[in-house]
Design a protein around this motif. Sequence first.
Motif, PDB file in Angstrom:
ATOM      1  N   LEU A   1       0.844  -1.198   0.000  1.00  0.00           N
ATOM      2  CA  LEU A   1       0.000   0.000   0.000  1.00  0.00           C
ATOM      3  C   LEU A   1       0.876   1.244   0.000  1.00  0.00           C
ATOM      4  CD1 LEU A   1      -2.563  -1.029   2.777  1.00  0.00           C
ATOM      5  CD2 LEU A   1      -2.879  -1.151   0.308  1.00  0.00           C
ATOM      6  N   ALA A   2       0.330   2.337  -0.473  1.00  0.00           N
ATOM      7  CA  ALA A   2       1.054   3.608  -0.435  1.00  0.00           C
ATOM      8  C   ALA A   2       1.119   4.096   1.007  1.00  0.00           C
ATOM      9  CB  ALA A   2       0.350   4.637  -1.306  1.00  0.00           C
ATOM     10  N   VAL A   3       2.311   4.470   1.438  1.00  0.00           N
ATOM     11  CA  VAL A   3       2.485   4.943   2.802  1.00  0.00           C
ATOM     12  C   VAL A   3       3.247   6.264   2.791  1.00  0.00           C
ATOM     13  CG1 VAL A   3       2.443   2.660   3.864  1.00  0.00           C
ATOM     14  CG2 VAL A   3       4.617   3.633   3.143  1.00  0.00           C
ATOM     15  N   VAL A   4       3.106   7.001   3.885  1.00  0.00           N
ATOM     16  CA  VAL A   4       3.819   8.254   4.077  1.00  0.00           C
ATOM     17  C   VAL A   4       4.699   8.102   5.307  1.00  0.00           C
ATOM     18  CG1 VAL A   4       3.579  10.711   4.603  1.00  0.00           C
ATOM     19  CG2 VAL A   4       1.943   9.597   3.076  1.00  0.00           C
ATOM     20  N   LEU A   5       5.992   8.384   5.157  1.00  0.00           N
ATOM     21  CA  LEU A   5       6.928   8.355   6.280  1.00  0.00           C
ATOM     22  C   LEU A   5       7.146   9.774   6.767  1.00  0.00           C
ATOM     23  CD1 LEU A   5       9.765   5.978   5.051  1.00  0.00           C
ATOM     24  CD2 LEU A   5       7.984   5.478   6.703  1.00  0.00           C
ATOM     25  N   THR A   6       7.147   9.961   8.074  1.00  0.00           N
ATOM     26  CA  THR A   6       7.434  11.264   8.655  1.00  0.00           C
ATOM     27  C   THR A   6       8.505  11.089   9.713  1.00  0.00           C
ATOM     28  OG1 THR A   6       5.116  11.857   8.356  1.00  0.00           O
ATOM     29  CG2 THR A   6       6.435  13.273   9.781  1.00  0.00           C
TER      30      THR A   6
END
Length: 105
Positions: free
Chosen positions: A90-95
């Motif tokens: 799945l598309a994920v966002v890392l912060t």
Amino acid sequence: MARARLISKFKRGTAIYFKIEVRNAVSDTKPLFSPSSAPGILLRDPLGNVQVNYSAMSEVETGVYTYLYQTLSTGVLGVWQVSFQVDNTLAVVLTPETDAFELVS
């Protein structure tokens, strides 16, 4: 205009604690999300040498990962580059996606 971010400074021989959040990029609310495998962390010293090669980070709660790096008393002085990586279907966002710190004497 983008804001400049200060680089944290650490003395040689100290431990540095890294923390990232992983979020589902598809959802509008972007809830914290645990991918199928733990994110990895990459550390490069100021000479470009890889000191940590995408070692797995520890999950402390859903979507929150940490890593503790013990600097050496002989560590290379200067600005170190930090990158994070996650493998997931799945598309994920890392912060944050990348980071840096300065090792001082």
